[in-house]
Design a protein around this motif. Structure first.
Motif, short mmCIF file in Angstrom:
data_model
loop_
_atom_site.label_atom_id
_atom_site.label_comp_id
_atom_site.label_asym_id
_atom_site.label_seq_id
_atom_site.Cartn_x
_atom_site.Cartn_y
_atom_site.Cartn_z
N ILE A 132 0.85 -1.19 0.00
CA ILE A 132 0.00 0.00 0.00
C ILE A 132 0.89 1.24 0.00
CG2 ILE A 132 -1.72 1.31 1.30
CD1 ILE A 132 -2.63 -1.38 2.51
N THR A 133 0.76 2.07 -1.03
CA THR A 133 1.57 3.28 -1.11
C THR A 133 0.73 4.56 -1.08
OG1 THR A 133 1.55 3.18 -3.54
CG2 THR A 133 3.38 2.10 -2.41
N ASP A 134 -0.54 4.43 -1.44
CA ASP A 134 -1.40 5.61 -1.49
C ASP A 134 -2.76 5.29 -0.85
OD1 ASP A 134 -2.46 8.12 -2.08
OD2 ASP A 134 -3.02 7.55 -4.13
N PRO A 135 -2.80 5.11 0.47
CA PRO A 135 -4.06 4.72 1.13
C PRO A 135 -5.09 5.84 1.08
CG PRO A 135 -2.41 5.27 2.77
CD PRO A 135 -1.71 5.29 1.43
N LYS A 136 -6.33 5.45 0.91
CA LYS A 136 -7.43 6.41 0.87
C LYS A 136 -8.11 6.49 2.24
CE LYS A 136 -6.78 6.99 -3.57
NZ LYS A 136 -5.68 6.04 -3.79
N LYS A 137 -8.75 7.62 2.52
CA LYS A 137 -9.31 7.86 3.85
C LYS A 137 -10.76 7.39 3.99
CE LYS A 137 -8.20 12.31 3.82
NZ LYS A 137 -7.22 12.42 2.71
N GLY A 138 -11.30 6.72 2.97
CA GLY A 138 -12.69 6.30 3.02
C GLY A 138 -13.01 5.37 4.17
N ALA A 139 -12.12 4.41 4.42
CA ALA A 139 -12.35 3.46 5.52
C ALA A 139 -12.35 4.19 6.86
CB ALA A 139 -11.29 2.37 5.50
N ALA A 140 -11.44 5.15 7.01
CA ALA A 140 -11.36 5.90 8.26
C ALA A 140 -12.62 6.72 8.49
CB ALA A 140 -10.12 6.81 8.25
N LEU A 141 -13.18 7.28 7.42
CA LEU A 141 -14.41 8.05 7.55
C LEU A 141 -15.56 7.16 8.01
CD1 LEU A 141 -15.91 10.73 7.18
CD2 LEU A 141 -16.32 10.07 4.80
N LEU A 142 -15.66 5.96 7.41
CA LEU A 142 -16.70 5.02 7.84
C LEU A 142 -16.51 4.62 9.30
CD1 LEU A 142 -16.84 2.69 4.70
CD2 LEU A 142 -18.56 4.36 5.41
N ALA A 143 -15.25 4.43 9.69
CA ALA A 143 -14.97 4.05 11.07
C ALA A 143 -15.32 5.17 12.04
CB ALA A 143 -13.49 3.67 11.22
N ALA A 144 -15.01 6.40 11.65
CA ALA A 144 -15.33 7.54 12.51
C ALA A 144 -16.83 7.69 12.70
CB ALA A 144 -14.74 8.82 11.91
N LYS A 145 -17.60 7.47 11.63
CA LYS A 145 -19.05 7.63 11.70
C LYS A 145 -19.71 6.48 12.46
CE LYS A 145 -19.74 10.46 7.55
NZ LYS A 145 -20.54 11.51 8.21
N SER A 146 -19.16 5.27 12.34
CA SER A 146 -19.77 4.09 12.96
C SER A 146 -19.13 3.70 14.28
CB SER A 146 -19.67 2.90 12.01
OG SER A 146 -18.31 2.53 11.81
N GLN A 147 -17.90 4.19 14.50
CA GLN A 147 -17.08 3.81 15.66
C GLN A 147 -16.79 2.31 15.68
OE1 GLN A 147 -15.32 5.81 18.18
NE2 GLN A 147 -15.63 6.92 16.24
N ALA A 148 -16.76 1.70 14.50
CA ALA A 148 -16.34 0.31 14.38
C ALA A 148 -14.81 0.26 14.29
CB ALA A 148 -16.95 -0.32 13.13
N PRO A 149 -14.17 -0.70 14.96
CA PRO A 149 -12.71 -0.80 14.88
C PRO A 149 -12.26 -1.36 13.55
CG PRO A 149 -13.58 -2.64 16.12
CD PRO A 149 -14.75 -1.75 15.81
N PHE A 150 -10.97 -1.19 13.24
CA PHE A 150 -10.36 -1.76 12.04
C PHE A 150 -9.76 -3.12 12.38
CE2 PHE A 150 -9.75 2.86 11.59
CZ PHE A 150 -10.29 3.08 10.34
N LEU A 151 -9.83 -4.04 11.42
CA LEU A 151 -9.10 -5.29 11.49
C LEU A 151 -8.14 -5.32 10.31
CD1 LEU A 151 -8.84 -8.08 12.97
CD2 LEU A 151 -10.31 -8.99 11.14
N PRO A 152 -6.82 -5.11 10.54
CA PRO A 152 -5.87 -5.07 9.42
C PRO A 152 -5.52 -6.47 8.92
CG PRO A 152 -4.72 -4.71 11.49
CD PRO A 152 -6.18 -4.81 11.82
N VAL A 153 -5.55 -6.66 7.61
CA VAL A 153 -5.24 -7.95 7.00
C VAL A 153 -4.25 -7.75 5.86
CG1 VAL A 153 -6.17 -9.93 5.72
CG2 VAL A 153 -7.51 -8.90 7.58
N SER A 154 -3.24 -8.60 5.81
CA SER A 154 -2.25 -8.56 4.74
C SER A 154 -2.31 -9.84 3.93
CB SER A 154 -0.84 -8.40 5.33
OG SER A 154 0.15 -8.71 4.37
N LEU A 155 -2.41 -9.68 2.60
CA LEU A 155 -2.34 -10.82 1.70
C LEU A 155 -1.00 -10.79 0.99
CD1 LEU A 155 -5.52 -9.44 1.18
CD2 LEU A 155 -5.74 -11.80 0.42
N TRP A 156 -0.26 -11.87 1.11
CA TRP A 156 1.05 -11.97 0.46
C TRP A 156 0.98 -13.02 -0.63
CZ3 TRP A 156 4.54 -15.84 -0.43
CH2 TRP A 156 5.83 -15.44 -0.82
#
Length: 212
Positions: A132-156
């Motif tokens: 990830i080199t250019d992350p977008k803030k859309g997920a953060a906005l949804l999290a701020a509005k819902s107060q749902a936590p993030f679960l980070p996942v990496s696919l290799w």
């Protein structure tokens, strides 16, 4: 009233598809390894954020977190009989490509309010190397509005599944790492959204750098 789990019919469809198609391919064909499955909350709203390098990523992520994950899908798919009903039950919701689709945002927040896991690819599109080199803030906005936590996942390794000019998936080894929950932003302030977005991207890239 806020729910704590996905509907039973969606859970049933998820398990049927997982055990008949996704799991056999993941473990037998791709020799999949999964680390950190114990970090996944099995109920309640959560936003699954990950890197993205292959069309195969959505079902792989959903299978590895052991619960349905609702993803955006192009609106044209919802005009296909039978397919439309199936992907809705599985958690897909429509988005108009190339537009700031407010309906999609509302649908995403509704899924979270109903106790779903919501999937967001942090870069917003596939990358050639899985980083990830250019992350977008859309997920953060949804999290701020819902107060749902993030679960980070990496696919290799998923960027190697399909090669240019080929429609057949290659049996490449895959590794999926699931990190610890990350708290949502405390507000919709731009700097706060950027801070949390970068934190998610850093965690995912660090897990990706661990390799196989």
């Amino acid at each position: 009233m806020t729910r704590t789990r996905e509907p039973l019919i969606s859970l049933a469809l998820y398990h049927a598809f997982k055990w008949s198609v996704v799991s056999p391919m993941l473990y037998a064909y791709f020799k999949g390894k999964i680390y950190g499955a114990e970090n996944v909350p099995q109920s309640g709203a959560v936003i699954v954020v990950s890197n993205h390098a292959s069309y195969f990523d959505p079902p792989i992520v959903s299978s590895c977190v052991r619960r349905p994950v609702a993803y955006m899908a192009k609106e044209e798919l919802f005009k296909v009989p039978v397919l439309a009903q199936a992907i809705k039950l599985y958690g897909a919701y429509p988005v108009s490509r190339g537009t700031a689709d407010r309906n999609a945002i509302r649908a995403a927040l509704e899924f979270l309010d109903n106790g779903w896991a919501l999937g967001v690819f942090l870069e917003g599109t596939r990358t050639t190397d899985g980083r990830i080199t250019d992350p977008k803030k859309g997920a953060a906005l949804l999290a701020a509005k819902s107060q749902a936590p993030f679960l980070p996942v990496s696919l290799w390794g998923s960027e190697q599944i399909l090669q240019p000019g080929s429609s057949l998936p290659r049996p490449v080894p895959l590794t999926i790492r699931i990190g610890e929950l990350i708290d949502p932003p405390s507000s919709t302030n731009r700097d706060e959204l950027e801070r949390v977005t970068q934190k998610c991207a850093t965690v995912i890239n660090e897990m990706h750098d661990l390799g196989r």
